[in-house]
Motif scaffolding. Structure first.
Motif, PDB file in Angstrom:
ATOM      1  N   MET A 238       0.665  -1.161  -0.140  1.00  0.00           N
ATOM      2  CA  MET A 238       0.059  -0.086   0.030  1.00  0.00           C
ATOM      3  C   MET A 238       0.901   1.145  -0.044  1.00  0.00           C
ATOM      4  O   MET A 238       0.353   2.347   0.063  1.00  0.00           O
ATOM      5  N   GLY A 239       2.026   1.185  -0.173  1.00  0.00           N
ATOM      6  CA  GLY A 239       2.939   2.376   0.044  1.00  0.00           C
ATOM      7  C   GLY A 239       3.156   2.535   1.574  1.00  0.00           C
ATOM      8  O   GLY A 239       2.407   1.928   2.613  1.00  0.00           O
ATOM      9  N   ASP A 240       4.108   3.683   2.002  1.00  0.00           N
ATOM     10  CA  ASP A 240       4.331   3.971   3.238  1.00  0.00           C
ATOM     11  C   ASP A 240       3.542   4.993   3.896  1.00  0.00           C
ATOM     12  O   ASP A 240       3.547   6.238   3.371  1.00  0.00           O
TER      13      ASP A 240
ATOM     14  N   ARG B 143      -2.590   1.949  -3.468  1.00  0.00           N
ATOM     15  CA  ARG B 143      -1.561   2.864  -3.599  1.00  0.00           C
ATOM     16  C   ARG B 143      -0.158   2.347  -3.485  1.00  0.00           C
ATOM     17  O   ARG B 143       0.071   2.260  -2.260  1.00  0.00           O
ATOM     18  N   THR B 144       0.355   1.514  -4.333  1.00  0.00           N
ATOM     19  CA  THR B 144       1.320   0.713  -4.069  1.00  0.00           C
ATOM     20  C   THR B 144       2.611   1.055  -5.003  1.00  0.00           C
ATOM     21  O   THR B 144       2.530   1.590  -6.006  1.00  0.00           O
ATOM     22  N   ASN B 145       3.559   0.400  -4.827  1.00  0.00           N
ATOM     23  CA  ASN B 145       4.851   0.433  -5.687  1.00  0.00           C
ATOM     24  C   ASN B 145       5.011  -0.922  -6.711  1.00  0.00           C
ATOM     25  O   ASN B 145       6.004  -0.903  -7.220  1.00  0.00           O
ATOM     26  N   TYR B 146       4.017  -1.739  -6.663  1.00  0.00           N
ATOM     27  CA  TYR B 146       4.173  -2.993  -7.357  1.00  0.00           C
ATOM     28  C   TYR B 146       2.874  -3.411  -8.095  1.00  0.00           C
ATOM     29  O   TYR B 146       2.971  -4.407  -8.808  1.00  0.00           O
TER      30      TYR B 146
ATOM     31  N   LEU C 151       1.165   1.513 -17.370  1.00  0.00           N
ATOM     32  CA  LEU C 151       0.154   1.917 -16.768  1.00  0.00           C
ATOM     33  C   LEU C 151      -0.034   1.936 -15.354  1.00  0.00           C
ATOM     34  O   LEU C 151       0.214   0.788 -14.737  1.00  0.00           O
ATOM     35  N   GLY C 152      -0.208   2.961 -14.667  1.00  0.00           N
ATOM     36  CA  GLY C 152      -0.394   2.908 -13.263  1.00  0.00           C
ATOM     37  C   GLY C 152       0.914   3.169 -12.675  1.00  0.00           C
ATOM     38  O   GLY C 152       0.610   3.585 -11.159  1.00  0.00           O
TER      39      GLY C 152
ATOM     40  N   ASP D  74       7.471   4.958  -7.224  1.00  0.00           N
ATOM     41  CA  ASP D  74       7.401   5.458  -5.973  1.00  0.00           C
ATOM     42  C   ASP D  74       5.658   5.376  -5.548  1.00  0.00           C
ATOM     43  O   ASP D  74       4.685   5.874  -6.199  1.00  0.00           O
ATOM     44  N   ALA D  75       5.374   4.748  -4.390  1.00  0.00           N
ATOM     45  CA  ALA D  75       4.059   4.426  -4.177  1.00  0.00           C
ATOM     46  C   ALA D  75       2.895   5.554  -4.124  1.00  0.00           C
ATOM     47  O   ALA D  75       1.876   5.734  -4.501  1.00  0.00           O
TER      48      ALA D  75
END
Length: 315
Positions: free
Chosen positions: A1-3, A118-121, A238-239, A250-251
């Motif tokens: 989810m991101g930090d 909202r992730t970076n993967y 995309l995304g 970057d998330a």
């Protein structure tokens, strides 16, 4: 989810609330699918996941009460936030596994991608690169209510320049298009949780650009990377926003929302052609450089696919 640990409490709660709502919507879709397909396994798993979401909502409500009572405990808050984040990510992956059974039956171009976290993967990679282009039009359907900013619907990076062509709405800034690191602010109003069709046209001659929303011209300008052709042999994502070729995500800049019918042409579409796309006219044309097709993209990190027919299920 991101930090989320660095975000203010109110922003964190807002993001968690949006994620919970997205997961609940996906569970409702799964429930409808299980009814129409008589799948007891999906139905039972749906009930288990629903109970977990109910528990998460209680935890979020508890955090709201703690903030309102002005009795924050930083260590406990960080630990609880981490637990909620971890559980949400696990839920996302489990729901994605349940949804996989529906993906294989989607028509080649009648689908949407759902970037729920909202992730970076989580992203999709377009299998084709772009050719050298002196003009272009890029169009897509978008739906998002994410705050602050919906993130990056797409980015195109080439060797030595990660911001060769990027569409991004980050933080409290308006949506922007970047070409070779040069920026134009776009007059879109689309972060309302409804489907919108957007197009951006550009030509290297004087850097002239136009921005269309829902088939109508909303703004234009010039001097956007004039006489700089879009370079070939890059990576189209995309995304996510790329800080390196094909990576460096970057998330905080990730796209959160739904995306469909992403098309690119190596020419400037006329206002009539844009309007045909936004109104789903039978005269609408597919991108001659990149066309929206399941066979043209590769998915990473489990963004989900749902059936999408533009102009039939709008909002």
């Amino acid at each position: 989810m991101g930090d989320l640990s660095r975000a203010p409490p109110a922003d964190t709660l807002n993001q968690l609330g949006q994620t919970l709502q997205t997961l609940k919507t996906r569970l409702e879709n799964l429930e409808q699918f299980s009814r129409s397909n008589s799948s007891s396994q999906i139905s039972n798993l749906k009930d288990i996941l629903q109970n977990k979401i109910d528990d998460l909502e209680k935890q979020v409500l508890s955090r709201v009460n703690n903030i309102e009572e002005n009795k924050p405990n930083l260590k406990n808050e960080t630990e609880q936030r981490g637990k909620i984040e971890s559980t949400l990510t696990t839920l996302h992956h489990r729901i994605s596994d349940l949804e996989k059974g529906q993906r294989n039956n989607l028509p080649g171009d009648k689908f949407q991608l759902n970037f729920s976290l909202r992730t970076n993967y989580m992203y999709a990679k377009v299998k084709k690169s772009l050719p050298e282009m002196y003009t272009f039009t890029v169009c897509m359907w978008l739906k998002s209510s994410a705050t602050p900013g919906m993130g990056t619907p797409f980015s195109y990076a080439v060797p030595g320049q990660p911001n060769e062509l990027v569409l991004i709405e980050w933080g409290s800034n308006p949506m922007e298009i970047l070409i070779n690191d040069k920026v134009a602010k776009l007059p879109f109003v689309i972060s309302d949780g409804k489907w919108h069709h957007i197009c951006v046209t550009w030509t290297t001659r004087d850097g002239v650009w136009e921005a269309y929303q829902d088939g109508l011209l909303r703004g234009n300008g010039e001097n956007l990377a004039p006489y700089h052709p879009i370079k070939p042999h890059g990576v189209l994502i995309l995304g996510q926003e790329q800080d390196t070729l094909g990576g460096g995500f970057d998330a905080t800049q990730a796209f959160v929302g739904e995306l469909a019918h992403f098309n690119i042409w190596d020419k400037v579409l006329t206002p009539g052609e844009v309007y045909n796309l936004a109104t789903c006219s039978t005269k609408a044309i597919a991108g001659n450089v990149i066309s929206w097709s399941e066979s043209n993209i590769e998915i990473f990190g489990s963004p989900t696919k749902w059936e999408f027919e533009a102009c039939r299920q709008i909002n």
